[in-house]
Design a protein around this motif. Structure first.
Motif, mmCIF file in Angstrom:
data_model
loop_
_atom_site.group_PDB
_atom_site.id
_atom_site.type_symbol
_atom_site.label_atom_id
_atom_site.label_comp_id
_atom_site.label_asym_id
_atom_site.label_seq_id
_atom_site.Cartn_x
_atom_site.Cartn_y
_atom_site.Cartn_z
ATOM 1 N N GLY A 54 0.816 -1.202 0.000
ATOM 2 C CA GLY A 54 0.000 0.000 0.000
ATOM 3 C C GLY A 54 0.848 1.249 0.000
ATOM 4 O O GLY A 54 2.029 1.230 0.397
ATOM 5 N N THR A 80 -10.351 -5.646 -1.420
ATOM 6 C CA THR A 80 -8.910 -5.504 -1.623
ATOM 7 C C THR A 80 -8.214 -6.839 -1.360
ATOM 8 O O THR A 80 -7.432 -6.999 -0.425
ATOM 9 C CB THR A 80 -8.354 -4.395 -0.711
ATOM 10 O OG1 THR A 80 -8.850 -4.594 0.628
ATOM 11 C CG2 THR A 80 -8.815 -3.031 -1.206
ATOM 12 N N GLN A 81 -8.534 -7.793 -2.231
ATOM 13 C CA GLN A 81 -7.983 -9.137 -2.163
ATOM 14 C C GLN A 81 -7.325 -9.477 -3.494
ATOM 15 O O GLN A 81 -7.784 -9.062 -4.554
ATOM 16 C CB GLN A 81 -9.076 -10.159 -1.849
ATOM 17 C CG GLN A 81 -9.523 -10.161 -0.392
ATOM 18 C CD GLN A 81 -8.480 -10.804 0.520
ATOM 19 O OE1 GLN A 81 -7.467 -11.338 0.057
ATOM 20 N NE2 GLN A 81 -8.731 -10.756 1.824
ATOM 21 N N ASP A 206 3.763 -8.983 0.426
ATOM 22 C CA ASP A 206 2.515 -9.530 0.952
ATOM 23 C C ASP A 206 2.783 -10.690 1.902
ATOM 24 O O ASP A 206 2.218 -10.759 3.003
ATOM 25 C CB ASP A 206 1.633 -9.986 -0.207
ATOM 26 C CG ASP A 206 0.275 -10.484 0.258
ATOM 27 O OD1 ASP A 206 -0.506 -9.659 0.767
ATOM 28 O OD2 ASP A 206 -0.005 -11.684 0.107
ATOM 29 N N HIS A 249 -3.127 -4.173 -3.174
ATOM 30 C CA HIS A 249 -3.747 -3.738 -1.926
ATOM 31 C C HIS A 249 -2.642 -3.387 -0.953
ATOM 32 O O HIS A 249 -1.464 -3.689 -1.189
ATOM 33 C CB HIS A 249 -4.633 -4.838 -1.327
ATOM 34 C CG HIS A 249 -3.889 -6.139 -1.125
ATOM 35 N ND1 HIS A 249 -2.977 -6.328 -0.110
ATOM 36 C CD2 HIS A 249 -3.896 -7.300 -1.829
ATOM 37 C CE1 HIS A 249 -2.468 -7.547 -0.187
ATOM 38 N NE2 HIS A 249 -2.997 -8.150 -1.241
ATOM 39 N N HIS A 251 -1.929 -3.253 3.589
ATOM 40 C CA HIS A 251 -2.140 -4.125 4.751
ATOM 41 C C HIS A 251 -2.500 -3.311 5.982
ATOM 42 O O HIS A 251 -2.089 -2.155 6.130
ATOM 43 C CB HIS A 251 -0.864 -4.911 5.063
ATOM 44 C CG HIS A 251 -0.719 -6.171 4.283
ATOM 45 N ND1 HIS A 251 -1.120 -7.392 4.750
ATOM 46 C CD2 HIS A 251 -0.210 -6.405 3.039
ATOM 47 C CE1 HIS A 251 -0.869 -8.328 3.842
ATOM 48 N NE2 HIS A 251 -0.316 -7.752 2.800
ATOM 49 N N ARG A 275 -11.436 -9.380 6.844
ATOM 50 C CA ARG A 275 -11.736 -7.982 7.124
ATOM 51 C C ARG A 275 -13.182 -7.607 6.822
ATOM 52 O O ARG A 275 -13.726 -6.703 7.445
ATOM 53 C CB ARG A 275 -10.782 -7.101 6.321
ATOM 54 C CG ARG A 275 -9.336 -7.181 6.792
ATOM 55 C CD ARG A 275 -9.121 -6.428 8.087
ATOM 56 N NE ARG A 275 -9.276 -5.001 7.859
ATOM 57 C CZ ARG A 275 -9.699 -4.146 8.783
ATOM 58 N NH1 ARG A 275 -10.037 -4.556 9.991
ATOM 59 N NH2 ARG A 275 -9.793 -2.862 8.488
ATOM 60 N N HIS A 345 -3.370 -8.117 7.455
ATOM 61 C CA HIS A 345 -4.625 -8.489 6.791
ATOM 62 C C HIS A 345 -4.963 -7.442 5.736
ATOM 63 O O HIS A 345 -4.495 -6.301 5.775
ATOM 64 C CB HIS A 345 -5.775 -8.559 7.803
ATOM 65 C CG HIS A 345 -5.763 -9.786 8.647
ATOM 66 N ND1 HIS A 345 -6.550 -10.886 8.392
ATOM 67 C CD2 HIS A 345 -5.041 -10.089 9.755
ATOM 68 C CE1 HIS A 345 -6.331 -11.811 9.304
ATOM 69 N NE2 HIS A 345 -5.412 -11.353 10.140
ATOM 70 N N HIS A 346 -5.827 -7.844 4.809
ATOM 71 C CA HIS A 346 -6.356 -6.920 3.806
ATOM 72 C C HIS A 346 -7.690 -7.457 3.324
ATOM 73 O O HIS A 346 -8.085 -8.574 3.666
ATOM 74 C CB HIS A 346 -5.381 -6.754 2.636
ATOM 75 C CG HIS A 346 -4.958 -8.046 2.012
ATOM 76 N ND1 HIS A 346 -5.663 -8.659 0.995
ATOM 77 C CD2 HIS A 346 -3.901 -8.869 2.270
ATOM 78 C CE1 HIS A 346 -5.058 -9.780 0.642
ATOM 79 N NE2 HIS A 346 -3.975 -9.938 1.406
ATOM 80 N N GLU A 353 -5.612 -0.204 3.292
ATOM 81 C CA GLU A 353 -5.876 -1.348 2.427
ATOM 82 C C GLU A 353 -6.178 -0.939 0.986
ATOM 83 O O GLU A 353 -5.828 -1.652 0.039
ATOM 84 C CB GLU A 353 -7.052 -2.160 2.986
ATOM 85 C CG GLU A 353 -6.743 -2.822 4.310
ATOM 86 C CD GLU A 353 -7.983 -3.209 5.079
ATOM 87 O OE1 GLU A 353 -8.349 -4.401 5.052
ATOM 88 O OE2 GLU A 353 -8.596 -2.316 5.719
#
Length: 363
Positions: A54, A80-81, A206, A249, A251, A275, A345-346, A353
């Motif tokens: 990000g 945002t995956q 990531d 994305h 995090h 999320r 996480h995202h 994110e």
């Protein structure tokens, strides 16, 4: 709730910008002129896709070569995956139109399907579905081929011919590499041919963010690896090519106590991600699930154009959730099919994110 932008300030518009420059047209709007003018004209575009980087992560000291190339910030599509966002790059369409609208996707008649590995969550086995036929046709690679160009993807060898590759890269040439040095050499070799879009994919940031978060050596090493690759691509870039970079994305970090187990009541099926839960079922049962949980429940009818504008994919209605449960600050959901606690996480709609960089190489 933050709605991602699809109107000239989003990743779908960056995809459209590059496609328009190579073919003269694109199905989505191009970048807004204020961003468009930052990208040099070229005969070939080398796009570096840095998974999990990000814009807010560029202030890390190890990200200095990438931060120096940061020219603008754009929005990733929702959710945002990775599988959703890379489908936008592969098709040049927002999720509302390409139809891959969730990481854990409701896909009748299979139920919830993991869209990275394409298995049924309930059955725990691959689904009987042709991954190459999932996304709409023609995709970006097919449109470039029709115009006399080509899409070439450079990625780690372990990913070549994976199920998600077959979903994304129909019509493209995929080249596997062993490490970042091989990736740089391969990407520069492929970019030597005019009329190409060469995508070089780097998963390092990531993976490190999921496992360790930004305060750990593993994360700094991942940024350094990608930074070295960027510097090498800049140094060897052919004169007819332009070097661009972006991400799928960013995090957010979740402390151990922020992981909340969610068990669906009878009649409710859970998809989405840690999320944002995508909830399928009757309103009353969904409300029962959400009661007392540290999140915000939003009916799909009240969610606005999260996935982008129409015309909508023919299967959008059956794949999209009846409601969404957005995790609160410092919270991630654990649910059947996505029950492993992680640091990073995202999938949500925080700035961390959604906001991703546009990097431009060169002087």
């Amino acid at each position: 709730m933050r709605i991602p932008r699809y109107d000239g300030f989003g990743l779908v518009n960056l995809a459209a910008e590059v496609e328009h420059r190579l073919t003269g047209s694109a199905p989505a709007p191009r970048l807004d002129p204020s961003i468009r003018d930052l990208i040099p004209d070229a005969d070939t575009y080398l796009l570096v896709l840095i998974d999990g980087l990000g814009s807010g992560q560029l202030d890390h000291p190890a990200a200095a070569p990438l931060a120096a190339a940061h020219r603008a910030t754009i929005d990733a599509p929702y959710p945002t995956q990775t599988s959703v966002v890379t489908s936008t790059l592969a098709t040049g369409l927002p999720p509302s139109q390409h139809g891959l609208v969730s990481y854990q996707l409701m896909l009748p008649p299979h139920g919830i399907v993991n869209t990275l590995y394409w298995f049924s969550v309930a059955a725990g086995e691959p689904i009987d579905h042709d991954p190459a036929a999932f996304l709409p046709s023609p995709n970006v690679a097919e449109r470039l081929a029709a115009a006399g160009g080509e899409v070439v993807v450079v990625e780690p060898s372990a990913m070549v011919d994976s199920t998600i590759d077959r979903v994304l890269y129909r019509g493209a040439t995929v080249r596997g590499v062993g490490d970042e040095e091989e990736a740089v050499a391969a990407a520069l070799e492929e970019a030597a041919v005019p009329g190409r879009l060469v995508v070089a994919y780097f998963p390092h940031v990531d993976a490190a963010a999921h496992l360790a978060g930004p305060g750990r050596d593993l994360y700094a090493a991942a940024l350094e690896t990608v930074g070295r690759a960027w510097t090498g691509l800049e140094a060897g870039l052919p004169s007819h090519a332009a070097l661009l970079g972006t991400a799928d994305h960013g995090h957010v970090d979740i402390p151990p106590e922020g992981h909340i187990i969610v068990e669906p009541p009878a009649g409710v099926t859970i998809g989405g991600d840690g999320r944002v839960l995508h909830l399928h079922g009757p309103d009353a049962a969904i409300a029962e699930l959400a009661e007392g949980l540290p999140g915000t429940l939003v009916a799909r009818s009240d969610a606005g154009p999260l996935w982008g504008p129409g015309p909508f994919h023919p299967a959008f209605e059956e794949r999209a959730p009846d409601a969404l449960l957005f995790a609160g600050h410092g919270i991630a959901w654990l649910f059947p099919g996505d029950d492993q606690p992680m640091v990073g996480h995202h999938g949500g709609l925080t700035n961390a994110e959604v906001e991703i960089p546009l990097l431009v190489g060169g002087p």
